[in-house]
Motif scaffolding. Structure first.
Motif, PDB file in Angstrom:
ATOM      1  N   ALA A 122      50.222  39.455  39.015  1.00  0.00           N
ATOM      2  CA  ALA A 122      49.439  40.645  39.341  1.00  0.00           C
ATOM      3  C   ALA A 122      48.349  40.805  38.295  1.00  0.00           C
ATOM      4  O   ALA A 122      48.427  40.250  37.193  1.00  0.00           O
ATOM      5  N   ILE A 123      47.320  41.541  38.642  1.00  0.00           N
ATOM      6  CA  ILE A 123      46.265  41.847  37.676  1.00  0.00           C
ATOM      7  C   ILE A 123      46.251  43.355  37.442  1.00  0.00           C
ATOM      8  O   ILE A 123      46.647  44.135  38.319  1.00  0.00           O
ATOM      9  N   PRO A 124      45.816  43.786  36.274  1.00  0.00           N
ATOM     10  CA  PRO A 124      45.793  45.229  35.963  1.00  0.00           C
ATOM     11  C   PRO A 124      44.867  45.988  36.914  1.00  0.00           C
ATOM     12  O   PRO A 124      43.937  45.414  37.499  1.00  0.00           O
ATOM     13  N   LEU A 125      45.108  47.290  37.019  1.00  0.00           N
ATOM     14  CA  LEU A 125      44.301  48.134  37.889  1.00  0.00           C
ATOM     15  C   LEU A 125      42.822  48.060  37.524  1.00  0.00           C
ATOM     16  O   LEU A 125      41.966  48.029  38.416  1.00  0.00           O
ATOM     17  N   ALA A 126      42.529  47.995  36.235  1.00  0.00           N
ATOM     18  CA  ALA A 126      41.122  47.943  35.813  1.00  0.00           C
ATOM     19  C   ALA A 126      40.429  46.704  36.378  1.00  0.00           C
ATOM     20  O   ALA A 126      39.259  46.755  36.778  1.00  0.00           O
ATOM     21  N   GLN A 127      41.147  45.575  36.439  1.00  0.00           N
ATOM     22  CA  GLN A 127      40.550  44.359  36.992  1.00  0.00           C
ATOM     23  C   GLN A 127      40.415  44.447  38.508  1.00  0.00           C
ATOM     24  O   GLN A 127      39.471  43.909  39.086  1.00  0.00           O
ATOM     25  N   VAL A 128      41.365  45.119  39.161  1.00  0.00           N
ATOM     26  CA  VAL A 128      41.245  45.335  40.599  1.00  0.00           C
ATOM     27  C   VAL A 128      39.993  46.143  40.898  1.00  0.00           C
ATOM     28  O   VAL A 128      39.228  45.830  41.818  1.00  0.00           O
ATOM     29  N   GLU A 129      39.755  47.185  40.105  1.00  0.00           N
ATOM     30  CA  GLU A 129      38.583  48.025  40.325  1.00  0.00           C
ATOM     31  C   GLU A 129      37.292  47.258  40.075  1.00  0.00           C
ATOM     32  O   GLU A 129      36.297  47.429  40.797  1.00  0.00           O
ATOM     33  N   ARG A 130      37.296  46.369  39.067  1.00  0.00           N
ATOM     34  CA  ARG A 130      36.118  45.523  38.828  1.00  0.00           C
ATOM     35  C   ARG A 130      35.875  44.592  40.008  1.00  0.00           C
ATOM     36  O   ARG A 130      34.737  44.360  40.417  1.00  0.00           O
TER      37      ARG A 130
END
Length: 330
Positions: A122-130
């Motif tokens: 999984a990737i962190p939420l911040a990376q999902v938003e990017r």
């Protein structure tokens, strides 16, 4: 039966028909079974076995050994791939024995190798938003489509095949849910968040009509049978010719967005699905609820995500608790 077809070939064909018709296995899964069993039949032919009744436990054991060590110029398989192949072989012999096509089950005692447990990435939420922001760079209908696609993938944990298989009729704005058609014909209704709905609405109103070359949406209740340009299609996500977006094109959308976002880790459609599950559990969702949302047949499959969350909790605990570790520890 074809003149060149052996009894073993016929048995495999019957088993694959059973999986397709009575078990309803997905096309890709059937293709994997067919490929694995073709390798098995070739191996048995080299040992002079052309009928299910001639196969012995030693043949199956030798086949497993050949998978792990390589055979006849074929590369050795890892534990996961070998285990998948042995599962296909065990299913074949169990079926033949149950149907009375063989006297015994020579694969019943043969256990597939245990693959190493791989934690979902999984990737962190911040990376999902990017990633989602990167999909919005530029102008035109495909930009709106790409943002909507990625929002749906992350917003409901859909598999890539489920997302591109969506029809407009599968959206229920009133209840805030979408109908996903899962593996083996197993459908499920899942909620979709407000960010995803906003992206889908923008795509439907401002982009999809341009991709179809029409000013209106297709009549409800019809499913597309092709991807040709100019055909009215109820598909939600369309390609530049107005047909249903393919899985390969959806992958390309994700790769482009990940590159623009500057993400160093490899991001796949399943990465968004893994992130969806992990972030839900981190937010306090019950594992059985996540199981239903993901469409897992068993909660055991979903529980692997809890291992990721526990590891993260342990890191926070060790870093934050005053007595989590000794001050004299190396």
């Amino acid at each position: 039966m074809d003149a060149t077809e052996t009894a073993l070939d016929s048995a495999v064909r019957g088993y694959l028909d059973h999986l397709a018709v009575e078990r309803g296995l997905a096309v890709n899964t059937l293709a994997s079974y067919r490929r694995d069993l073709r390798r098995y039949v070739d191996f048995l032919r080299g040992r002079g076995r052309d009928s299910p009744d001639k196969v012995e436990e030693e043949d199956v054991t030798a086949f497993l050994r050949s998978l792990r060590e390589g055979h006849d110029g074929r590369a050795a398989l890892g534990a996961s791939s070998a285990a998948r192949t042995v599962v296909a072989v065990r299913g074949l012999h169990r079926f033949l024995h149950r149907e009375g096509m063989s006297d015994g089950d020579p694969a019943g005692a043969v256990r597939p190798p245990t693959p190493p447990r791989r934690l979902p990435k999984a990737i962190p939420l911040a990376q999902v938003e990017r990633l989602l922001a990167a999909a919005s760079i530029g102008e035109g209908p495909r930009v709106l489509r790409d943002r909507a696609l990625l929002e749906v993938l992350y917003g409901c944990g859909a598999r890539i095949s489920e997302a591109v298989g969506l029809d407009i009729d599968d959206l229920d704005k009133e209840s805030g849910t979408v109908l996903l058609r899962g593996k083996g014909g197993k459908d499920r209704v899942v909620p979709l968040g407000s960010y995803a709905w906003e992206a889908v609405d923008a795509y439907l109103v401002r982009a999809r009509p341009a991709l179809t070359g029409r000013d209106t949406l297709p009549s409800r209740g019809r499913r597309s049978t092709g991807d040709g340009a100019g055909r009215a299609t109820p598909a939600l996500f369309l390609n530049a010719r107005g047909g249903r977006l393919s899985r390969q094109s959806a992958w390309a959308v994700l790769r482009t967005a990940a590159g623009r976002a500057g993400l160093s880790t490899t991001v796949t459609p399943h990465t968004l699905r893994h992130s969806f599950a992990t972030h839900l559990l981190e937010g306090g969702a019950d594992v059985r609820v996540v199981q239903e949302l993901l469409g897992h047949a068993s909660v055991t499959t979903t529980q692997v995500y809890t291992l990721v969350t526990v590891d993260q909790l342990r890191e926070v605990y060790v870093a934050a608790h005053p007595r989590a570790r000794s001050s004299t520890a190396p």
